[in-house]
Design a protein around this motif. Structure first.
Motif, mmCIF file in Angstrom:
data_model
loop_
_atom_site.group_PDB
_atom_site.id
_atom_site.type_symbol
_atom_site.label_atom_id
_atom_site.label_comp_id
_atom_site.label_asym_id
_atom_site.label_seq_id
_atom_site.Cartn_x
_atom_site.Cartn_y
_atom_site.Cartn_z
ATOM 1 N N UNK A 139 0.891 -1.137 0.080
ATOM 2 C CA UNK A 139 -0.063 0.107 -0.104
ATOM 3 C C UNK A 139 0.846 0.991 0.029
ATOM 4 N N UNK A 140 1.690 1.524 0.910
ATOM 5 C CA UNK A 140 2.793 2.473 1.059
ATOM 6 C C UNK A 140 3.520 2.743 -0.310
ATOM 7 N N UNK A 141 4.046 1.598 -0.906
ATOM 8 C CA UNK A 141 4.562 1.947 -2.245
ATOM 9 C C UNK A 141 3.666 2.367 -3.056
ATOM 10 N N UNK A 142 2.471 2.053 -3.366
ATOM 11 C CA UNK A 142 1.513 2.549 -4.018
ATOM 12 C C UNK A 142 1.208 3.852 -3.981
ATOM 13 N N UNK A 143 1.099 4.167 -2.879
ATOM 14 C CA UNK A 143 0.621 5.740 -2.331
ATOM 15 C C UNK A 143 2.054 6.515 -2.736
ATOM 16 N N UNK A 144 3.023 6.056 -2.451
ATOM 17 C CA UNK A 144 4.139 7.083 -2.523
ATOM 18 C C UNK A 144 4.506 7.034 -4.124
ATOM 19 N N UNK A 145 4.382 5.995 -4.726
ATOM 20 C CA UNK A 145 4.906 6.037 -6.202
ATOM 21 C C UNK A 145 3.496 7.124 -7.039
ATOM 22 N N UNK A 146 2.540 7.291 -6.428
ATOM 23 C CA UNK A 146 1.564 8.070 -6.978
ATOM 24 C C UNK A 146 1.530 9.527 -6.534
ATOM 25 N N UNK A 147 1.516 9.792 -5.333
ATOM 26 C CA UNK A 147 1.626 11.072 -4.665
ATOM 27 C C UNK A 147 3.014 11.804 -4.408
ATOM 28 N N UNK A 148 4.049 10.758 -4.110
ATOM 29 C CA UNK A 148 5.201 11.375 -3.756
ATOM 30 C C UNK A 148 6.424 10.921 -4.532
ATOM 31 N N UNK A 149 6.450 11.065 -5.849
ATOM 32 C CA UNK A 149 7.572 10.512 -6.637
ATOM 33 C C UNK A 149 9.042 10.681 -6.230
ATOM 34 N N UNK A 150 9.127 11.849 -5.717
ATOM 35 C CA UNK A 150 10.704 12.305 -5.218
ATOM 36 C C UNK A 150 10.991 11.249 -3.896
ATOM 37 N N UNK A 151 10.034 11.141 -2.965
ATOM 38 C CA UNK A 151 10.164 10.338 -1.895
ATOM 39 C C UNK A 151 10.208 8.696 -2.354
ATOM 40 N N UNK A 152 9.453 8.538 -3.466
ATOM 41 C CA UNK A 152 9.367 7.000 -3.746
ATOM 42 C C UNK A 152 10.894 6.732 -4.446
ATOM 43 N N UNK A 153 11.494 7.808 -5.263
ATOM 44 C CA UNK A 153 12.782 7.385 -5.691
ATOM 45 C C UNK A 153 13.781 7.271 -4.746
ATOM 46 N N UNK A 154 13.873 8.198 -3.623
ATOM 47 C CA UNK A 154 14.790 7.860 -2.555
ATOM 48 C C UNK A 154 14.415 6.414 -1.463
ATOM 49 N N UNK A 155 13.304 6.499 -1.017
ATOM 50 C CA UNK A 155 12.804 5.288 -0.198
ATOM 51 C C UNK A 155 12.293 4.067 -1.011
ATOM 52 N N UNK A 156 11.507 4.520 -2.050
ATOM 53 C CA UNK A 156 10.314 3.555 -2.335
ATOM 54 C C UNK A 156 11.227 2.255 -2.876
ATOM 55 N N UNK A 157 12.270 2.426 -3.499
ATOM 56 C CA UNK A 157 12.993 1.283 -3.983
ATOM 57 C C UNK A 157 13.253 0.329 -2.838
ATOM 58 N N UNK A 158 13.370 0.640 -1.545
ATOM 59 C CA UNK A 158 13.865 -0.283 -0.643
ATOM 60 C C UNK A 158 12.643 -0.955 -0.197
ATOM 61 N N UNK A 159 11.540 -0.508 -0.360
ATOM 62 C CA UNK A 159 10.297 -1.092 0.253
ATOM 63 C C UNK A 159 9.907 -2.490 0.162
#
Lengths: 229, 200
Positions: free
Chosen positions: B90-110
């Motif tokens: 869920x967090x991964x999906x939300x981050x990808x959609x609404x917070x792309x910069x954060x996804x780039x730095x944190x999301x890859x580890x999720x």
């Protein structure tokens, strides 16, 4: 003959612990005593064989997109089963393994075999593969556990080996000793089997595919990153 | 004041004396796998801390609200791992959609974190220590911070190892493990520090 190979490959040639470098957490955590190592290894083997059977039976039923969560639930079911059995049959092992018994669920060896072997093969080879890999894991746990127990408390399976007047090197049953012994054991295995130097990391992690090579941001696996992109 | 003190003790214990990686051996794979660079260590550490706190917020009510009243406490492993897997997704999906910069730095580890034993470990540990919700959250936060600190220190150690001439058999995992052993040895030094600060 080929069945025999499925069984034996996990014990030495593709030992999940020493060669593929998977399942490091339990290897370090519960190897303070040889008996714990044996208990953990056999519990893991049981879960591995059972989950391999179920997953290879269900491989056509489980949709590809939700396969990882499905595998984890199957594995968690067997883990719950074995911890209930141990709780009643061998309470002292249950107590000393503690949390790590539940954490068999997230042991990457089991998920790795599910993903790489059981989901692609028939039941019988999957059973043999699970047994072999499980025994290989048990053996390497037992090896690390024995070294640590003998050096760290002068005992083996609770039997006093070193004479009383020798002060045991307590360092070896402390966390630091765990890292050290495992490092030395892997180095010896590398030397004896003449293996190439390997890092612990994504390239041998069964989840690497599902996480799109998240740790290929590390420099060593630049090549892999290129491949994924 | 008493509460603040006991929370501080839990927090510092999680970070220093009972460091998750170096004394409890949880989350070894990411610790050794992702700690090659400082940036990725910080990213992974932050992602783990975040997921740990959120997983605790999700699993604590489930255990005490659903499993205990129904007397199916033994189902905790299955319930927790499902919740964690779902939550991470869920967090991964939300981050990808609404917070792309954060996804780039944190999301890859999720996705790595779903099967990370540290996250399931901290939720189970909170249960075995019988913490209440606030204490559990603080403990998870401390555990996450401890994980991050260990990774940051270790990435520094490893950057030195890169330039060393190491015997062939020791190259790769063995020397990494031995370096981890030395770092872990250093953390033993924190042994009495909590008692010293708080005079327990």
């Amino acid at each position: 003959m080929s069945y025999m190979k499925e069984f034996t490959k996990g014990i030495i040639k593709e030992n999940p612990n020493m060669v593929t470098l998977l399942g490091m957490c339990p290897t370090l955590a519960i190897t303070t005593m040889a008996s714990n190592a044996l208990g953990m290894g056999l519990s893991t083997t049981f879960v591995l064989v059972c989950s391999n059977i179920v997953i290879s039976l269900l491989k056509k039923v489980i949709p590809d997109t939700v396969r990882l969560p499905s595998y984890i639930v199957i594995i968690a079911g067997f883990v719950t089963f074995i911890s209930l059995v141990l709780q009643s049959a061998a309470p002292e092992i249950y107590d000393s393994l503690g949390m790590f018994l539940s954490l068999i669920t997230v042991n990457c060896i089991i998920l790795g075999r599910a993903e790489m072997f059981a989901s692609k093969n028939k039941v019988l080879p999957s059973i043999l593969d699970g047994l072999g890999m499980g025994l290989g894991f048990t053996l390497s746990l037992l090896l690390v556990g024995s070294v640590r127990e003998i050096l760290g408390s002068g005992q083996w399976f609770g039997i006093q080996l070193a004479p009383e007047f020798l002060e045991p090197m307590t360092l070896f049953i402390l966390p630091a000793g765990g890292f050290f012994v495992l490092g030395v054991v892997i180095a010896v295995v590398n030397r004896l089997m003449n293996l190439k130097p390997r890092e612990i990391g994504c390239h041998n992690c069964p989840n690497a595919e599902s996480c799109h090579g998240a740790c290929s941001v590390t420099p060593s696996s630049d090549k892999k990153e290129g491949g994924n992109a | 004041m008493e509460i603040a003190k006991s929370l501080m003790i839990i927090l510092l214990t999680g970070i220093l004396t009972e460091n998750f990686v170096l004394s409890k051996f949880l989350g070894i794979c990411p610790f050794l796998g992702v700690s090659k660079k400082l940036n990725s260590s910080i990213g992974m550490g932050a992602a783990v801390t975040f997921v740990m706190v959120c997983a605790t917020l999700a699993t604590w009510p489930i255990y005490y609200g659903i499993l205990v009243p129904l007397h199916i406490e033994y189902m905790n492993t299955i319930a927790f791992i499902l919740v964690i897997a779902l939550f991470v997704q869920l967090v991964e999906m939300v981050m990808k959609k609404y917070m792309p910069p954060l996804y780039k730095s944190l999301g890859v580890y999720l996705p790595l974190i779903t099967t990370n034993c540290a996250v399931l470990g901290v939720t189970l540990l909170n249960l075995s220590k019988e913490y209440d919700l606030l204490e559990s959250v603080v403990n998870s936060f401390g555990a996450g911070l401890g994980f991050m600190i260990a990774m940051i220190i270790f990435s520094g150690v490893r950057s030195r190892l890169e330039t060393c001439d190491i015997p062939k058999a020791l190259r790769g995992a063995p020397i990494t493990l031995m370096a981890a052993s030395i770092v872990s040895l250093a953390f033993i030094g924190f042994g009495g520090v909590i008692d010293g600060i708080f005079g327990v």
